[in-house]
Design a protein around this motif. Sequence first.
Motif, PDB file in Angstrom:
ATOM      1  N   LEU A  22      15.221 -31.895 -41.500  1.00 30.84           N
ATOM      2  CA  LEU A  22      15.925 -31.585 -42.462  1.00 30.84           C
ATOM      3  C   LEU A  22      18.019 -30.881 -42.175  1.00 30.84           C
ATOM      4  N   ALA A  24      18.920 -28.557 -43.507  1.00 28.38           N
ATOM      5  CA  ALA A  24      18.820 -27.038 -43.435  1.00 28.38           C
ATOM      6  C   ALA A  24      18.464 -26.596 -42.338  1.00 28.38           C
ATOM      7  N   HIS A  25      17.181 -27.681 -41.800  1.00 28.04           N
ATOM      8  CA  HIS A  25      16.966 -27.028 -39.968  1.00 28.04           C
ATOM      9  C   HIS A  25      18.313 -27.887 -39.731  1.00 28.04           C
ATOM     10  N   ILE A  38      17.219 -20.927 -45.814  1.00 32.91           N
ATOM     11  CA  ILE A  38      15.986 -21.519 -46.417  1.00 32.91           C
ATOM     12  C   ILE A  38      14.944 -20.596 -47.067  1.00 32.91           C
ATOM     13  N   ASP A  41      11.760 -24.202 -48.687  1.00 33.08           N
ATOM     14  CA  ASP A  41      11.791 -25.730 -48.523  1.00 33.08           C
ATOM     15  C   ASP A  41      11.156 -26.961 -49.105  1.00 33.08           C
ATOM     16  N   CYS A  48      19.266 -23.192 -50.201  1.00 31.77           N
ATOM     17  CA  CYS A  48      19.691 -22.994 -49.711  1.00 31.77           C
ATOM     18  C   CYS A  48      21.480 -24.388 -50.118  1.00 31.77           C
ATOM     19  N   CYS A  60      17.502 -28.117 -48.047  1.00 28.71           N
ATOM     20  CA  CYS A  60      16.335 -28.603 -47.980  1.00 28.71           C
ATOM     21  C   CYS A  60      15.490 -29.669 -47.949  1.00 28.71           C
TER      22      CYS A  60
END
Length: 164
Positions: A22, A24-25, A38, A41, A48, A60
Amino acid sequence: MPRVSVEVDGVRYDDDVEPRLLLAHHLRDRLGKVGTPIGCDTSNCGACTVLMDGLSVKSCSVLAVQADGHEITTIEGLGDGRTLHPMQRAFHEEHALQCGYCTPGMIMASLDLRRENADPSDEEIRAGLEGNLCRCTGYQNIVRAVRRAADDMRRSDQAEEAHR
């Protein structure tokens, strides 16, 4: 592994990423952009939210490979490092945060709202921030902050135009 090239806060990054990673990650874990929290999710809370090519997206719900070739702006990309962006300043001055967890996403979504509507009403602000949740503030000060920032940014735009 797919290779992505993405510009984040004005800096180009080229990385190999897992196809299911993702955005976000990728932002937090690979690029160190930890100002993008986050929250869920599941794209329900909006904490996010970042700007992708100027449009707000919940990071996310976007794969890193989908960001390939795009420009991402995070909360850390606002302002100039010395002064706050007008939207950040308005959130601070109007006390539009308590715990602060939702604030980055609220600010980024507010910038997209302001891009679409330079003079939003309170109702339009509430509708524009519908996908961003805050569990602390009751939204009154958030609406006031967005309206204040929109007014400040509109005046600034008008002043710049008058000087041309």
